[in-house]
Design a protein around this motif. Structure first.
Motif, mmCIF file in Angstrom:
data_model
loop_
_atom_site.group_PDB
_atom_site.id
_atom_site.type_symbol
_atom_site.label_atom_id
_atom_site.label_comp_id
_atom_site.label_asym_id
_atom_site.label_seq_id
_atom_site.Cartn_x
_atom_site.Cartn_y
_atom_site.Cartn_z
ATOM 1 N N ALA A 20 0.842 -1.204 0.000
ATOM 2 C CA ALA A 20 0.000 0.000 0.000
ATOM 3 C C ALA A 20 0.876 1.253 0.000
ATOM 4 C CB ALA A 20 -0.928 -0.018 1.214
ATOM 5 N N ASN A 23 2.087 2.223 -3.351
ATOM 6 C CA ASN A 23 1.043 2.586 -4.328
ATOM 7 C C ASN A 23 0.759 4.091 -4.308
ATOM 8 O OD1 ASN A 23 -0.856 1.997 -6.311
ATOM 9 N ND2 ASN A 23 -2.517 2.001 -4.803
ATOM 10 N N GLY A 25 1.399 7.517 -6.546
ATOM 11 C CA GLY A 25 1.901 8.276 -7.686
ATOM 12 C C GLY A 25 2.505 7.406 -8.773
ATOM 13 N N PHE A 26 3.056 8.073 -9.765
ATOM 14 C CA PHE A 26 3.672 7.383 -10.892
ATOM 15 C C PHE A 26 5.060 6.873 -10.503
ATOM 16 C CE2 PHE A 26 0.367 9.892 -12.739
ATOM 17 C CZ PHE A 26 -0.046 9.188 -13.854
ATOM 18 N N ALA A 27 5.466 5.798 -11.136
ATOM 19 C CA ALA A 27 6.808 5.270 -10.882
ATOM 20 C C ALA A 27 7.310 4.589 -12.147
ATOM 21 C CB ALA A 27 6.775 4.267 -9.729
ATOM 22 N N PRO A 28 8.610 4.605 -12.386
ATOM 23 C CA PRO A 28 9.145 3.933 -13.577
ATOM 24 C C PRO A 28 8.759 2.454 -13.598
ATOM 25 C CG PRO A 28 10.823 5.312 -12.562
ATOM 26 C CD PRO A 28 9.659 5.285 -11.620
ATOM 27 N N ARG A 241 7.294 -2.463 -8.837
ATOM 28 C CA ARG A 241 7.388 -1.955 -7.460
ATOM 29 C C ARG A 241 6.522 -2.758 -6.490
ATOM 30 N NH1 ARG A 241 3.712 3.653 -7.645
ATOM 31 N NH2 ARG A 241 2.939 3.353 -9.772
#
Lengths: 340, 340, 340, 340
Positions: A20, A23, A25-28, A241
């Motif tokens: 959790a 989780n 925002g954006f991430a590569p 991730r």
């Protein structure tokens, strides 16, 4: 009283919390994110070396990927006849290596003995074009009979393997259970003893689906090939991730060791309890969280009627697996049913 | 202003809630749990037919597994030259089929035209021992240029394929985006139009790692082989409930459609906005959540300097992907930067 | 005194004559010629059934091709631990099956016993997704210790295999030697006893490079797939008539049986001769043209010094192979050297 | 009037004589014999370099074996869209490489142009984990439209390929025809121009079944792997001397060049003859022994009625192949029938 497998257990709440937390925002994609980087750094610390790691979602995938960069298509992997890679992975190693061979070796308590290894190596030459050469020695730690290889045994086996230019693979689906059982360090049980690649499993010990393939420095140069294999096998997840995060939660504050200790302790109670019961005989030393007992039919029936879940094993014994969340009450209930 | 890919987006909270809800007590392993059963039942309802389904954790895995039961090792898959399976999966279909071939077909907007298909079929006979026969037609919906195949086009292509005893595979990594764009039912866009197997992706549209391989009744008899392949490829997760749970949260209350509509709406705003800007030209119809625009270098630089994330595409265009969580403000900021 | 292998022997002149006879004018390619048709008809007569056949140029190719249509990629072949397919083909069966597994079984004189087969089948279930299922039983006749399976043993093993929906493959690299040794008919030793596919070798018994893969009626429906595999493996020769012609010469006037009888007779003389010599012990019954003897080091040295060619075998014995052209004088010279 | 294929022709008597000469006494197996050694030495002379060579019995086997040591399983081979390896080998390269990909390139007269190669290389990066990287450039010489690549074109293509760390493979099924057509030396047409591996075919030019895989010094270090692959694919024949002997007869006194010149001369007569006939149009330059002509239906019918054998080609043309034993009278008969 569910002793069927540690794969039937839920995940530890800390693992879900870590997911959790990731989780946000954006991430590569594909493993280039910050969580993956942090877990890699943490594993370097834990294993006291500059390793490479990638994540998968099953132990079968981990083993097969690792073997695919250790064993050429026309070579073979020596493993125990009871090894999970030989018995329980539907030919995944053969598939991922492109047709490599597994050569099953016999040995008590699912352990490969040094003499057996040496005899086998003598029988199967390298450099003879007609014969499939041995390329990898695969050891399960904890193994399929719930036993450990002590560090000096690993070292002796690895020395023999390296003497033939083979590499050493460790199937660590229950790595933590073996580690706390032996009381050594992760480094001692792996690369310091000659292990080149480790499949480190978290799923059975508190994660949802989190496995790691670790390449130690001796084979680190194969990492790019490993990543290509991972991609090609559909195991390079877009949102990686969420796998790494499970490891983050699992490794934090040594949770992984704590959970393994709990499971082992419950295994020990089952083993010692059953050992004292008429009609039950422990068939392998209990050195982790798995107990193998030969039960008289009446006893086995009694346990099942009382609601105990366990599997009949091919050798005729019954397997009881304790997990990180096995409760003492369940063990007591099992033993009570056995005694009655 | 992250428009790099919908795989960089986080998961929707409802998906994580469903995972947490599934994390309760012991459950059967490897897909035999109650969550998996419920999701299968739900998919049968949604697709209005008695389908078979299994879950994976990547779209590459889904596609490769599906193709592995549709295409023998000595046959081939017809796909578009821009298809993800051909360009972006590092040979996973070739690996899973045991050396099957992908034959790339040309066509505008990443779509295979019926004439191209017919010409190709005429060139590549079946039953001639020297030539690799076509076995599968693979269509991406939404496709790699962000376009849809209308239902009647799918039907025409599928008819031609079935006329040669081929099967039809749909890569539905962005299935929901295409579905809400066309406004048809899931059944109409798949088996009613002749699709035999569907890879239904949730990951790009709000899940963490959740993909499904669906066999429609025409190929349901291959399900046991598909499961064996899944196991053998390391994609049969021990604790499968945690993948199925993601689907459960995603399908509930039509969340999947709502998220796809949101992403498409943002895609439309980007597309319409860029279309009106000097130095930008939309190169494919925007029929989902992906926008492809040819940008003058100065414009592209300006956007990047303003912090917009997007990929340069091999054909020289720029790709902007809207995800379920793309905010209107981000789109406005992008367009503002473009106009300035 | 060359007893190294029957593969070191030249070809019988009649085989070359047949090749020369076939070298006349144009002929259809890839097996569609008249010589291939004639040999097929002849084999149907010899085996008293309506079989399918294709030709290859090595026994390894024959075995691997046959197994490739009998064993799916995720299944396995049961064979003896000494089997040529396991020990001496560099993983060809694994390659051609697309990653199938060979499970080596132990047994005296390189023979699989019926109890061993039954125990193994009990250990390895079919229909369990995690476990590689047995799909083929492979028997070598003559086997790798120079022994034969009597017809009733073949029948019993085949019955057990068929009871599990397996097929039975016979590696007949030295088929003729076994046949004349047992004195039964080709039909009795194969399909009448339950053999589904036979690899019939001529190379070791007088040909240059001529092997046949025979599918008996029980598996004839796999012939088109077999041809596709043959092509795909580079074993469908453009001028196939030159392989078929070798068979034509070899089968004519029962030459193949005559040559096998000669080789066996020489094998018998070697075996009986060595048996009477101090320091030599015959370790397997001599039931064909191969003799395995444990030799005292001094005796082995004496033979080698006298110019005898033979191989040391992995089990410590020495292997002497008689070929179709082994002369009585050579055998006498060998025995004389042994006695001196 | 058989112009179907040079594979329907018989073998030259000198080739059979050489085979008969090799059939004398015992000889080491699997390529360790004296004939193999002599042929290797002769090829080193002919190609003016220290090459490695092994023999096979089909061109498909040669190509697939060569590619299997040049192209990893997760990489790809660039070839022409008309290439034999792509169109006519039933996926053998995909099989032998373990799932490698063939990327078909367009180009007039079955030739790859340098611009096409460069564009393709720009589209397909190396070192990007998601994309299959180009590993090999494969050129057919003589090619599938009967055309040659001049030496400087080979050199330019090879330079571009080497610039991306690719290797260059030449499919020389009709190598001799191209060689005498260009009038250069074997060295100039291969390694001096950047070719790393050559498949040299004798079968179509007078042998029975004799092909060679030649590794030039740039890739010689892969020879042990090539041998392992040969064994594993069933292409390491026990009595290899009988393949090598065909080469010995074929190379002796430059017979191979003489036969190629004959075939080419007949090809030229066919081509020039048809070119002057109403209703026939030569569609590719005739630079070897293959002629491609577009024929009006009435003309094609007339030829077939007169007994001429030729194949209709996928592009609508008719292919006429002259072989080493095509007689002038046959060509005259063909042209006469065409003119009538």
């Amino acid at each position: 009283m569910n002793f069927l497998s540690d794969t039937t257990a839920p995940a530890h709440p800390a693992v879900l919390d870590a997911v959790a937390a990731a989780n946000s925002g954006f991430a590569p994609s594909y493993g280039a994110d910050a969580v993956c980087a942090r877990v890699k750094a943490r594993l370097c610390e834990i294993f006291e070396t500059d390793l490479e790691v990638l994540f998968t979602t099953s132990g079968t995938a981990s083993n097969a990927l690792a073997l695919s960069v250790l064993c050429p298509p026309d070579a073979m992997v020596l493993c125990h006849d009871e090894a999970h890679i030989h018995r329980d992975e539907r030919g995944a190693p053969e598939f991922f290596t492109g047709g490599g061979k597994l050569l099953p070796l016999k040995g008590q308590h699912a352990k490969i003995g040094i003499e057996t290894l040496q005899t086998t190596l003598a029988e199967w030459p390298s450099g003879f074009v007609h014969t499939t050469p041995p390329a990898v020695l695969s050891l399960s730690q904890l193994n399929e009979s719930g036993c450990t290889y002590p560090v000096d045994e690993i070292a002796a086996l690895a020395r023999a393997a390296h003497g033939r230019d083979m590499t050493v693979h460790m199937d660590g689906a229950r790595f933590a259970n073996a580690l706390v059982s032996l009381g050594c360090t992760p480094a001692e049980m792996t690369w310091k003893a000659g292990v080149d690649a480790l499949c480190l499993g978290a799923t059975k010990n508190g994660a949802m689906m989190a496995e790691a393939v670790i390449l130690f420095p001796s084979v680190k140069d194969r990492f790019a090939r490993l990543q290509a294999r991972q991609k090609r096998a559909g195991h390079m997840l877009p949102k990686m991730r969420f796998v790494a995060a499970q490891f983050e939660g699992w490794l934090q504050d040594d949770l992984w060791l704590e959970l393994a200790r709990k499971a082992n302790a419950m295994g020990k109670r089952i083993s010692e309890g059953l050992a004292g019961i008429e009609g039950a005989e422990i068939v392998h030393p209990t050195q982790g969280n798995e107990v193998f007992a030969r039960l008289e039919p009446a006893l086995a029936d009694r346990l099942r009627e009382a609601g105990a879940g366990f599997y009949g094993w091919p050798d005729g014994s019954a397997r009881f697996v304790a997990s990180w969340c096995t409760q003492g009450e369940e063990v007591e209930a099992l033993l009570k049913a056995a005694r009655s």
